[in-house]
Design a protein around this motif. Structure first.
Motif, mmCIF file in Angstrom:
data_model
loop_
_atom_site.group_PDB
_atom_site.id
_atom_site.type_symbol
_atom_site.label_atom_id
_atom_site.label_comp_id
_atom_site.label_asym_id
_atom_site.label_seq_id
_atom_site.Cartn_x
_atom_site.Cartn_y
_atom_site.Cartn_z
ATOM 1 N N ALA A 1 0.834 -1.206 0.000
ATOM 2 C CA ALA A 1 0.000 0.000 0.000
ATOM 3 C C ALA A 1 0.871 1.259 0.000
ATOM 4 C CB ALA A 1 -0.925 -0.004 1.213
ATOM 5 N N GLY A 2 1.956 1.218 0.774
ATOM 6 C CA GLY A 2 2.863 2.362 0.801
ATOM 7 C C GLY A 2 3.525 2.597 -0.539
ATOM 8 N N ARG A 3 3.874 1.528 -1.225
ATOM 9 C CA ARG A 3 4.492 1.675 -2.548
ATOM 10 C C ARG A 3 3.500 2.224 -3.561
ATOM 11 N NH1 ARG A 3 8.149 -3.891 -2.978
ATOM 12 N NH2 ARG A 3 9.569 -3.361 -1.254
ATOM 13 N N ARG A 4 2.259 1.792 -3.454
ATOM 14 C CA ARG A 4 1.249 2.330 -4.371
ATOM 15 C C ARG A 4 1.022 3.817 -4.114
ATOM 16 N NH1 ARG A 4 -1.058 -2.922 -3.548
ATOM 17 N NH2 ARG A 4 -2.318 -2.169 -1.800
ATOM 18 N N LEU A 5 1.031 4.205 -2.843
ATOM 19 C CA LEU A 5 0.886 5.628 -2.520
ATOM 20 C C LEU A 5 2.096 6.419 -3.011
ATOM 21 C CD1 LEU A 5 -0.752 7.853 -1.164
ATOM 22 C CD2 LEU A 5 0.385 7.289 1.001
ATOM 23 N N SER A 6 3.279 5.817 -2.926
ATOM 24 C CA SER A 6 4.483 6.479 -3.441
ATOM 25 C C SER A 6 4.385 6.686 -4.944
ATOM 26 C CB SER A 6 5.724 5.646 -3.103
ATOM 27 O OG SER A 6 5.919 5.579 -1.708
ATOM 28 N N LEU A 7 3.864 5.684 -5.647
ATOM 29 C CA LEU A 7 3.685 5.828 -7.091
ATOM 30 C C LEU A 7 2.687 6.938 -7.401
ATOM 31 C CD1 LEU A 7 4.162 4.935 -9.986
ATOM 32 C CD2 LEU A 7 2.443 3.142 -9.658
ATOM 33 N N ALA A 8 1.602 6.991 -6.628
ATOM 34 C CA ALA A 8 0.623 8.067 -6.824
ATOM 35 C C ALA A 8 1.260 9.435 -6.576
ATOM 36 C CB ALA A 8 -0.569 7.864 -5.894
ATOM 37 N N THR A 9 2.169 9.502 -5.603
ATOM 38 C CA THR A 9 2.855 10.770 -5.317
ATOM 39 C C THR A 9 3.743 11.183 -6.479
ATOM 40 O OG1 THR A 9 2.846 10.260 -2.947
ATOM 41 C CG2 THR A 9 4.372 11.960 -3.698
ATOM 42 N N VAL A 10 4.466 10.232 -7.048
ATOM 43 C CA VAL A 10 5.319 10.537 -8.203
ATOM 44 C C VAL A 10 4.465 11.006 -9.378
ATOM 45 C CG1 VAL A 10 6.903 9.547 -9.897
ATOM 46 C CG2 VAL A 10 7.152 8.975 -7.483
ATOM 47 N N ILE A 11 3.318 10.356 -9.570
ATOM 48 C CA ILE A 11 2.406 10.786 -10.638
ATOM 49 C C ILE A 11 1.937 12.217 -10.384
ATOM 50 C CG2 ILE A 11 0.146 10.375 -11.684
ATOM 51 C CD1 ILE A 11 0.587 7.392 -11.148
ATOM 52 N N ALA A 12 1.597 12.522 -9.134
ATOM 53 C CA ALA A 12 1.142 13.874 -8.796
ATOM 54 C C ALA A 12 2.248 14.898 -9.038
ATOM 55 C CB ALA A 12 0.683 13.921 -7.340
ATOM 56 N N ILE A 13 3.493 14.538 -8.711
ATOM 57 C CA ILE A 13 4.614 15.455 -8.955
ATOM 58 C C ILE A 13 4.764 15.718 -10.449
ATOM 59 C CG2 ILE A 13 7.127 15.691 -8.831
ATOM 60 C CD1 ILE A 13 7.028 14.120 -6.199
ATOM 61 N N GLY A 14 4.701 14.656 -11.240
ATOM 62 C CA GLY A 14 4.825 14.825 -12.685
ATOM 63 C C GLY A 14 3.719 15.683 -13.262
ATOM 64 N N ILE A 15 2.493 15.428 -12.836
ATOM 65 C CA ILE A 15 1.369 16.222 -13.324
ATOM 66 C C ILE A 15 1.485 17.665 -12.829
ATOM 67 C CG2 ILE A 15 -1.128 16.533 -13.050
ATOM 68 C CD1 ILE A 15 -1.406 13.502 -13.270
ATOM 69 N N GLY A 16 1.981 17.839 -11.605
ATOM 70 C CA GLY A 16 2.172 19.192 -11.088
ATOM 71 C C GLY A 16 3.173 19.985 -11.909
ATOM 72 N N LEU A 17 4.266 19.340 -12.308
ATOM 73 C CA LEU A 17 5.251 20.026 -13.148
ATOM 74 C C LEU A 17 4.643 20.404 -14.494
ATOM 75 C CD1 LEU A 17 8.422 17.871 -12.381
ATOM 76 C CD2 LEU A 17 7.983 20.225 -11.664
ATOM 77 N N HIS A 18 3.794 19.528 -15.022
ATOM 78 C CA HIS A 18 3.129 19.864 -16.284
ATOM 79 C C HIS A 18 2.154 21.021 -16.092
ATOM 80 C CE1 HIS A 18 -0.101 19.476 -19.322
ATOM 81 N NE2 HIS A 18 0.921 19.317 -20.126
ATOM 82 N N ASN A 19 1.416 21.008 -14.987
ATOM 83 C CA ASN A 19 0.461 22.086 -14.739
ATOM 84 C C ASN A 19 1.155 23.423 -14.503
ATOM 85 O OD1 ASN A 19 -1.825 20.541 -15.065
ATOM 86 N ND2 ASN A 19 -1.956 19.973 -12.910
ATOM 87 N N PHE A 20 2.387 23.377 -14.046
ATOM 88 C CA PHE A 20 3.166 24.610 -13.935
ATOM 89 C C PHE A 20 3.288 25.264 -15.313
ATOM 90 C CE2 PHE A 20 7.100 27.011 -13.980
ATOM 91 C CZ PHE A 20 7.031 27.739 -12.806
ATOM 92 N N GLY A 21 3.564 24.452 -16.336
ATOM 93 C CA GLY A 21 3.647 24.979 -17.693
ATOM 94 C C GLY A 21 2.317 25.511 -18.188
ATOM 95 N N GLU A 22 1.219 24.842 -17.805
ATOM 96 C CA GLU A 22 -0.100 25.346 -18.186
ATOM 97 C C GLU A 22 -0.367 26.705 -17.546
ATOM 98 O OE1 GLU A 22 -2.944 22.385 -17.159
ATOM 99 O OE2 GLU A 22 -2.461 21.097 -18.868
ATOM 100 N N GLY A 23 0.024 26.847 -16.287
ATOM 101 C CA GLY A 23 -0.134 28.141 -15.627
ATOM 102 C C GLY A 23 0.657 29.233 -16.317
ATOM 103 N N LEU A 24 1.862 28.895 -16.777
ATOM 104 C CA LEU A 24 2.670 29.864 -17.523
ATOM 105 C C LEU A 24 1.935 30.357 -18.765
ATOM 106 C CD1 LEU A 24 6.288 28.355 -17.526
ATOM 107 C CD2 LEU A 24 5.599 30.523 -16.524
ATOM 108 N N ALA A 25 1.340 29.423 -19.507
ATOM 109 C CA ALA A 25 0.650 29.789 -20.748
ATOM 110 C C ALA A 25 -0.535 30.707 -20.470
ATOM 111 C CB ALA A 25 0.191 28.524 -21.475
ATOM 112 N N ILE A 26 -1.292 30.393 -19.436
ATOM 113 C CA ILE A 26 -2.467 31.208 -19.120
ATOM 114 C C ILE A 26 -2.049 32.591 -18.630
ATOM 115 C CG2 ILE A 26 -4.469 31.396 -17.592
ATOM 116 C CD1 ILE A 26 -4.540 28.307 -17.621
ATOM 117 N N GLY A 27 -1.069 32.633 -17.730
ATOM 118 C CA GLY A 27 -0.603 33.923 -17.227
ATOM 119 C C GLY A 27 -0.062 34.795 -18.333
#
Length: 391
Positions: free
Chosen positions: A238-264
Protein backbone atom coordinates in the motif's frame (compact mmCIF):
# COMPACT_ATOMS: atom_id res chain seq x y z
CA UNK A 1 51.15 14.09 -1.55
CA UNK A 2 53.15 13.29 -4.68
CA UNK A 3 50.28 11.16 -5.92
CA UNK A 4 47.87 14.05 -5.40
CA UNK A 5 50.15 16.45 -7.30
CA UNK A 6 50.47 13.99 -10.16
CA UNK A 7 46.68 13.66 -10.29
CA UNK A 8 46.22 17.43 -10.36
CA UNK A 9 48.87 17.75 -13.06
CA UNK A 10 47.19 15.02 -15.12
CA UNK A 11 43.93 16.97 -14.94
CA UNK A 12 45.45 20.38 -15.73
CA UNK A 13 47.91 19.49 -18.52
CA UNK A 14 45.23 18.76 -21.18
CA UNK A 15 43.42 21.98 -20.24
CA UNK A 16 46.60 24.05 -20.51
CA UNK A 17 47.42 22.49 -23.88
CA UNK A 18 43.87 23.16 -25.07
CA UNK A 19 44.22 26.82 -24.09
CA UNK A 20 47.51 26.99 -25.97
CA UNK A 21 45.91 25.56 -29.11
CA UNK A 22 43.10 28.13 -28.92
CA UNK A 23 45.58 31.00 -28.48
CA UNK A 24 47.61 29.72 -31.44
CA UNK A 25 44.50 29.53 -33.62
CA UNK A 26 43.43 33.06 -32.70
CA UNK A 27 46.91 34.57 -33.11
CA UNK A 28 47.32 33.03 -36.58
CA UNK A 29 43.92 34.35 -37.73
CA UNK A 30 42.35 30.95 -38.05
CA UNK A 31 45.41 29.20 -39.48
CA UNK A 32 45.65 31.79 -42.22
CA UNK A 33 42.04 31.54 -43.38
CA UNK A 34 39.96 34.69 -43.82
CA UNK A 35 37.23 33.93 -41.29
CA UNK A 36 36.03 37.52 -40.84
CA UNK A 37 32.40 37.91 -42.03
CA UNK A 38 31.69 40.19 -44.97
CA UNK A 39 29.11 42.08 -42.88
CA UNK A 40 28.62 42.38 -39.12
CA UNK A 41 26.62 39.55 -37.56
CA UNK A 42 24.09 41.28 -35.32
CA UNK A 43 21.03 39.74 -33.70
CA UNK A 44 18.85 40.61 -30.73
CA UNK A 45 16.30 38.66 -28.70
CA UNK A 46 13.22 40.70 -27.87
CA UNK A 47 11.83 40.18 -24.41
CA UNK A 48 8.75 41.65 -22.86
CA UNK A 49 6.92 44.63 -24.33
CA UNK A 50 5.30 46.81 -21.67
CA UNK A 51 2.58 49.28 -22.60
CA UNK A 52 1.61 52.17 -20.38
CA UNK A 53 -0.66 55.07 -21.32
CA UNK A 54 1.34 57.12 -23.82
CA UNK A 55 4.45 54.95 -23.50
CA UNK A 56 5.97 51.80 -25.02
CA UNK A 57 8.80 49.95 -23.31
CA UNK A 58 10.82 47.26 -25.10
CA UNK A 59 13.12 44.79 -23.37
CA UNK A 60 15.80 43.10 -25.47
CA UNK A 61 19.07 41.20 -25.22
CA UNK A 62 22.07 41.32 -27.54
CA UNK A 63 22.63 37.79 -28.84
CA UNK A 64 25.29 38.81 -31.37
CA UNK A 65 28.88 37.58 -31.16
CA UNK A 66 29.97 41.19 -30.60
CA UNK A 67 28.59 44.40 -29.01
CA UNK A 68 25.99 46.40 -30.93
CA UNK A 69 24.92 50.04 -30.77
CA UNK A 70 21.33 51.13 -31.32
CA UNK A 71 21.00 54.14 -33.60
CA UNK A 72 17.33 54.52 -34.58
CA UNK A 73 13.79 53.41 -33.72
CA UNK A 74 10.88 53.29 -36.17
CA UNK A 75 7.24 52.81 -35.20
CA UNK A 76 4.96 52.02 -38.14
CA UNK A 77 7.67 53.30 -40.51
CA UNK A 78 8.00 56.62 -38.68
CA UNK A 79 11.25 57.57 -36.95
CA UNK A 80 10.53 58.08 -33.28
CA UNK A 81 12.56 59.51 -30.38
CA UNK A 82 13.60 57.05 -27.69
CA UNK A 83 15.82 56.49 -24.68
CA UNK A 84 17.90 53.42 -23.85
CA UNK A 85 18.77 52.11 -20.41
CA UNK A 86 21.55 51.57 -19.46
CA UNK A 87 23.17 52.59 -22.76
CA UNK A 88 22.65 52.40 -26.56
CA UNK A 89 25.89 50.37 -26.67
CA UNK A 90 24.86 46.85 -25.63
CA UNK A 91 27.57 44.27 -24.89
CA UNK A 92 27.25 40.65 -25.99
CA UNK A 93 24.45 38.95 -24.03
CA UNK A 94 23.77 42.28 -22.36
CA UNK A 95 20.22 43.57 -21.96
CA UNK A 96 18.68 46.97 -22.57
CA UNK A 97 15.34 48.70 -22.09
CA UNK A 98 14.08 51.05 -24.82
CA UNK A 99 11.44 53.57 -23.80
CA UNK A 100 9.37 55.57 -26.29
CA UNK A 101 6.77 58.23 -25.52
CA UNK A 102 4.16 57.20 -28.07
CA UNK A 103 0.37 57.84 -28.20
CA UNK A 104 -0.63 54.26 -28.91
CA UNK A 105 -4.30 53.35 -29.27
CA UNK A 106 -6.02 50.48 -27.48
CA UNK A 107 -6.56 47.50 -29.79
CA UNK A 108 -4.34 48.77 -32.61
CA UNK A 109 -1.36 46.87 -34.06
CA UNK A 110 2.13 48.36 -34.25
CA UNK A 111 5.31 47.39 -36.09
CA UNK A 112 8.54 48.45 -34.41
CA UNK A 113 11.98 48.24 -36.00
CA UNK A 114 15.34 49.09 -34.49
CA UNK A 115 18.41 50.02 -36.50
CA UNK A 116 21.94 49.46 -35.28
CA UNK A 117 24.90 51.68 -36.06
CA UNK A 118 25.71 49.16 -38.82
CA UNK A 119 22.26 49.83 -40.41
CA UNK A 120 21.03 46.35 -39.54
CA UNK A 121 17.32 46.24 -38.67
CA UNK A 122 15.64 44.26 -35.89
CA UNK A 123 11.86 44.03 -36.07
CA UNK A 124 9.16 43.22 -33.55
CA UNK A 125 5.44 43.86 -33.38
CA UNK A 126 2.55 44.54 -31.03
CA UNK A 127 -0.41 42.58 -32.47
CA UNK A 128 -3.00 44.11 -30.12
CA UNK A 129 -2.09 47.10 -27.98
CA UNK A 130 -3.33 46.94 -24.38
CA UNK A 131 -2.09 48.20 -21.04
CA UNK A 132 0.31 45.67 -19.54
CA UNK A 133 -0.70 44.00 -16.30
CA UNK A 134 1.17 45.42 -13.32
CA UNK A 135 2.30 43.62 -10.21
CA UNK A 136 -0.16 44.22 -7.39
CA UNK A 137 -1.93 42.31 -4.67
CA UNK A 138 -5.03 42.23 -6.85
CA UNK A 139 -3.09 40.81 -9.79
CA UNK A 140 -1.50 38.11 -7.67
CA UNK A 141 -4.90 37.22 -6.22
CA UNK A 142 -6.38 36.95 -9.71
CA UNK A 143 -3.58 34.68 -10.91
CA UNK A 144 -3.93 32.61 -7.72
CA UNK A 145 -7.62 32.09 -8.44
CA UNK A 146 -6.82 31.16 -12.04
CA UNK A 147 -4.33 28.59 -10.79
CA UNK A 148 -6.94 27.18 -8.41
CA UNK A 149 -9.51 26.92 -11.20
CA UNK A 150 -7.04 25.30 -13.59
CA UNK A 151 -5.02 23.07 -11.28
CA UNK A 152 -6.27 22.34 -7.80
CA UNK A 153 -10.05 22.26 -8.22
CA UNK A 154 -10.35 20.03 -11.33
CA UNK A 155 -7.74 17.59 -10.03
CA UNK A 156 -9.54 17.22 -6.70
CA UNK A 157 -12.83 16.79 -8.57
CA UNK A 158 -11.25 14.03 -10.64
CA UNK A 159 -10.06 12.33 -7.47
CA UNK A 160 -13.68 12.09 -6.30
CA UNK A 161 -14.06 9.15 -8.70
CA UNK A 162 -11.95 7.04 -6.34
CA UNK A 163 -14.97 5.17 -4.85
CA UNK A 164 -16.06 4.25 -8.38
CA UNK A 165 -12.63 2.81 -9.14
CA UNK A 166 -12.92 0.45 -6.18
CA UNK A 167 -15.92 -1.22 -7.82
CA UNK A 168 -14.25 -1.83 -11.19
CA UNK A 169 -13.17 -5.23 -12.42
CA UNK A 170 -9.77 -6.17 -13.81
CA UNK A 171 -10.69 -5.39 -17.41
CA UNK A 172 -12.10 -1.97 -16.60
CA UNK A 173 -9.07 -1.11 -14.49
CA UNK A 174 -6.74 -2.18 -17.30
CA UNK A 175 -8.61 0.08 -19.70
CA UNK A 176 -8.54 2.99 -17.24
CA UNK A 177 -4.84 2.63 -16.45
CA UNK A 178 -4.06 2.45 -20.16
CA UNK A 179 -6.19 5.55 -20.73
CA UNK A 180 -4.11 7.33 -18.09
CA UNK A 181 -0.96 6.39 -19.99
CA UNK A 182 -2.48 7.74 -23.20
CA UNK A 183 -3.50 10.94 -21.45
CA UNK A 184 0.02 11.51 -20.15
CA UNK A 185 1.65 10.69 -23.47
CA UNK A 186 -0.55 13.24 -25.20
CA UNK A 187 0.30 15.88 -22.60
CA UNK A 188 4.01 15.19 -23.05
CA UNK A 189 3.85 15.34 -26.83
CA UNK A 190 1.84 18.55 -26.69
CA UNK A 191 4.26 20.21 -24.26
CA UNK A 192 7.23 19.17 -26.40
CA UNK A 193 5.57 20.59 -29.51
CA UNK A 194 4.93 23.89 -27.73
CA UNK A 195 8.54 24.05 -26.57
CA UNK A 196 9.79 23.36 -30.10
CA UNK A 197 7.50 26.09 -31.42
CA UNK A 198 8.99 28.56 -28.94
CA UNK A 199 12.52 27.69 -30.06
CA UNK A 200 11.65 29.20 -33.44
CA UNK A 201 11.33 32.58 -31.73
CA UNK A 202 14.51 32.14 -29.71
CA UNK A 203 17.95 33.23 -30.81
CA UNK A 204 20.35 30.44 -31.76
CA UNK A 205 22.63 31.67 -28.99
CA UNK A 206 20.32 30.16 -26.36
CA UNK A 207 20.19 26.75 -28.12
CA UNK A 208 16.50 26.09 -27.57
CA UNK A 209 16.64 22.43 -28.62
CA UNK A 210 19.40 21.86 -26.08
CA UNK A 211 17.21 23.40 -23.37
CA UNK A 212 14.43 20.98 -24.34
CA UNK A 213 16.80 18.02 -24.11
CA UNK A 214 18.08 19.09 -20.70
CA UNK A 215 14.55 19.63 -19.39
CA UNK A 216 13.11 16.33 -20.62
CA UNK A 217 16.05 14.06 -19.81
CA UNK A 218 16.91 15.75 -16.52
CA UNK A 219 13.34 15.62 -15.25
CA UNK A 220 12.92 11.99 -16.30
CA UNK A 221 16.05 10.96 -14.42
CA UNK A 222 15.14 13.03 -11.35
CA UNK A 223 11.64 11.59 -11.05
CA UNK A 224 12.96 8.10 -11.67
CA UNK A 225 15.44 8.55 -8.81
CA UNK A 226 12.72 9.91 -6.52
CA UNK A 227 10.42 7.03 -7.37
CA UNK A 228 13.09 4.40 -6.76
CA UNK A 229 14.03 5.98 -3.44
CA UNK A 230 10.42 6.08 -2.27
CA UNK A 231 9.76 2.49 -3.33
CA UNK A 232 12.86 1.36 -1.46
CA UNK A 233 11.82 3.21 1.70
CA UNK A 234 8.27 1.83 1.63
CA UNK A 235 8.02 -1.81 2.64
CA UNK A 236 4.26 -2.33 2.38
CA UNK A 237 2.49 -2.72 -0.94
CA UNK A 238 0.00 0.00 0.00
CA UNK A 239 2.86 2.36 0.80
CA UNK A 240 4.49 1.68 -2.55
CA UNK A 241 1.25 2.33 -4.37
CA UNK A 242 0.89 5.63 -2.52
CA UNK A 243 4.48 6.48 -3.44
CA UNK A 244 3.68 5.83 -7.09
CA UNK A 245 0.62 8.07 -6.82
CA UNK A 246 2.86 10.77 -5.32
CA UNK A 247 5.32 10.54 -8.20
CA UNK A 248 2.41 10.79 -10.64
CA UNK A 249 1.14 13.87 -8.80
CA UNK A 250 4.61 15.46 -8.96
CA UNK A 251 4.82 14.82 -12.69
CA UNK A 252 1.37 16.22 -13.32
CA UNK A 253 2.17 19.19 -11.09
CA UNK A 254 5.25 20.03 -13.15
CA UNK A 255 3.13 19.86 -16.28
CA UNK A 256 0.46 22.09 -14.74
CA UNK A 257 3.17 24.61 -13.94
CA UNK A 258 3.65 24.98 -17.69
CA UNK A 259 -0.10 25.35 -18.19
CA UNK A 260 -0.13 28.14 -15.63
CA UNK A 261 2.67 29.86 -17.52
CA UNK A 262 0.65 29.79 -20.75
CA UNK A 263 -2.47 31.21 -19.12
CA UNK A 264 -0.60 33.92 -17.23
CA UNK A 265 1.23 34.97 -20.38
CA UNK A 266 -2.05 35.18 -22.32
CA UNK A 267 -3.55 37.54 -19.76
CA UNK A 268 -0.32 39.54 -19.49
CA UNK A 269 -0.34 40.45 -23.19
CA UNK A 270 -3.97 41.49 -22.99
CA UNK A 271 -5.39 38.42 -24.73
CA UNK A 272 -8.12 37.99 -22.12
CA UNK A 273 -10.34 35.98 -24.45
CA UNK A 274 -7.48 33.58 -25.18
CA UNK A 275 -6.79 33.30 -21.47
CA UNK A 276 -10.44 32.48 -20.77
CA UNK A 277 -10.47 29.73 -23.40
CA UNK A 278 -7.26 28.32 -21.95
CA UNK A 279 -8.75 28.26 -18.45
CA UNK A 280 -11.96 26.52 -19.54
CA UNK A 281 -10.07 24.03 -21.67
CA UNK A 282 -7.58 23.17 -18.94
CA UNK A 283 -10.38 22.78 -16.37
CA UNK A 284 -12.01 20.15 -18.57
CA UNK A 285 -8.68 18.50 -19.30
CA UNK A 286 -7.30 18.43 -15.77
CA UNK A 287 -10.21 16.57 -14.23
CA UNK A 288 -8.84 13.52 -16.01
CA UNK A 289 -5.44 14.16 -14.39
CA UNK A 290 -7.02 13.83 -10.95
CA UNK A 291 -8.36 10.46 -12.02
CA UNK A 292 -4.88 9.42 -13.14
CA UNK A 293 -3.39 10.30 -9.75
CA UNK A 294 -5.72 8.01 -7.79
CA UNK A 295 -5.55 5.03 -10.16
CA UNK A 296 -2.57 3.42 -8.32
CA UNK A 297 -4.42 3.58 -4.97
CA UNK A 298 -7.82 2.54 -6.33
CA UNK A 299 -7.93 -0.64 -4.21
CA UNK A 300 -6.67 1.04 -1.03
CA UNK A 301 -8.40 3.28 1.49
CA UNK A 302 -6.24 6.41 1.63
CA UNK A 303 -7.05 9.00 4.25
CA UNK A 304 -8.43 12.40 3.34
CA UNK A 305 -5.22 14.33 4.25
CA UNK A 306 -3.22 12.07 1.93
CA UNK A 307 -5.65 12.69 -0.92
CA UNK A 308 -5.60 16.44 -0.27
CA UNK A 309 -1.81 16.38 -0.35
CA UNK A 310 -1.82 14.59 -3.70
CA UNK A 311 -4.29 17.12 -5.08
CA UNK A 312 -2.15 20.06 -3.98
CA UNK A 313 1.03 18.50 -5.36
CA UNK A 314 -0.65 18.01 -8.72
CA UNK A 315 -2.57 21.28 -8.90
CA UNK A 316 -0.86 24.01 -6.89
CA UNK A 317 2.09 24.47 -9.32
CA UNK A 318 -0.42 25.97 -11.76
CA UNK A 319 -0.73 28.92 -9.36
CA UNK A 320 3.01 29.59 -9.37
CA UNK A 321 3.07 29.15 -13.14
CA UNK A 322 0.31 31.72 -13.58
CA UNK A 323 2.26 34.18 -11.42
CA UNK A 324 5.44 33.78 -13.44
CA UNK A 325 3.68 33.72 -16.80
CA UNK A 326 1.77 36.89 -16.04
CA UNK A 327 4.56 38.87 -14.44
CA UNK A 328 7.79 37.61 -16.05
CA UNK A 329 8.60 37.20 -19.74
CA UNK A 330 11.51 34.87 -20.53
CA UNK A 331 11.34 32.61 -23.62
CA UNK A 332 14.28 30.43 -22.48
CA UNK A 333 12.61 29.80 -19.12
CA UNK A 334 9.29 29.08 -20.82
CA UNK A 335 10.98 26.47 -23.01
CA UNK A 336 12.72 24.95 -20.00
CA UNK A 337 9.55 24.69 -17.93
CA UNK A 338 7.57 23.22 -20.82
CA UNK A 339 10.34 20.66 -21.29
CA UNK A 340 10.36 19.85 -17.59
CA UNK A 341 6.61 19.27 -17.77
CA UNK A 342 7.03 17.05 -20.83
CA UNK A 343 9.78 14.99 -19.21
CA UNK A 344 7.69 14.64 -16.07
CA UNK A 345 4.59 13.28 -17.77
CA UNK A 346 6.63 10.99 -20.04
CA UNK A 347 8.31 9.49 -16.98
CA UNK A 348 5.01 9.14 -15.14
CA UNK A 349 3.45 7.43 -18.17
CA UNK A 350 6.36 4.98 -18.14
CA UNK A 351 5.93 4.34 -14.41
CA UNK A 352 2.21 3.64 -14.78
CA UNK A 353 2.78 1.41 -17.78
CA UNK A 354 5.53 -0.55 -16.07
CA UNK A 355 4.11 -0.86 -12.56
CA UNK A 356 0.37 -0.99 -13.16
CA UNK A 357 -0.31 -2.16 -16.70
CA UNK A 358 2.48 -4.67 -17.37
CA UNK A 359 3.15 -5.94 -13.84
CA UNK A 360 -0.05 -5.75 -11.80
CA UNK A 361 -2.53 -6.12 -14.63
CA UNK A 362 -0.47 -8.72 -16.45
CA UNK A 363 -3.17 -11.42 -16.45
CA UNK A 364 -5.85 -9.02 -17.64
CA UNK A 365 -3.46 -7.74 -20.31
CA UNK A 366 -2.90 -11.26 -21.61
CA UNK A 367 -6.63 -11.93 -21.75
CA UNK A 368 -7.69 -8.53 -23.12
CA UNK A 369 -4.79 -6.96 -25.04
CA UNK A 370 -7.16 -4.73 -26.99
CA UNK A 371 -8.25 -3.12 -23.72
CA UNK A 372 -4.78 -1.64 -23.33
CA UNK A 373 -4.73 -0.44 -26.94
CA UNK A 374 -8.21 1.04 -26.63
CA UNK A 375 -7.39 2.68 -23.32
CA UNK A 376 -4.26 4.43 -24.59
CA UNK A 377 -6.09 5.59 -27.71
CA UNK A 378 -9.11 6.76 -25.69
CA UNK A 379 -6.91 8.76 -23.31
CA UNK A 380 -5.21 10.53 -26.19
CA UNK A 381 -8.50 11.20 -27.97
CA UNK A 382 -10.07 12.70 -24.85
CA UNK A 383 -7.29 15.26 -24.60
CA UNK A 384 -7.38 15.89 -28.33
CA UNK A 385 -11.07 16.73 -28.17
CA UNK A 386 -10.70 18.92 -25.06
CA UNK A 387 -7.70 20.55 -26.72
CA UNK A 388 -10.02 21.88 -29.41
CA UNK A 389 -11.35 24.26 -26.77
CA UNK A 390 -7.83 25.47 -25.97
CA UNK A 391 -5.99 25.88 -29.25
Amino acid sequence: MNLRLRTIAAVLIPLVLLAAVIVLFVRTNGAGLNVAPAAPIETVQFGRTILRPGEIELHLRNTSPQPITLAQVNINDAIWPYSVTPSPAIPRLGSAVITMAYPWVQGEAYEISLLSSSSIAFATSIPVAAVTTRVSSGTLLSFTLIGLYVGVIPIILGMLWLPVLKQMGAGAMLFLMSATVGLLLFLGIDATAEALELTGRLSDTFQGVGIIGIGIVGTWLLLDAIGRQQRTAERSEAGRRLSLATVIAIGIGLHNFGEGLAIGAAYAIGAAALGTFLVVGFIIQNITEGLGIVVPIAKDSPKLPALAKLGLIGGAPAIVGAWLGGLVHSPPLSILFLSIGAGAVFQVAYEIGRNLVWKRAGAALQERPLFAFGGVLAGMLVLYVTGLAIK
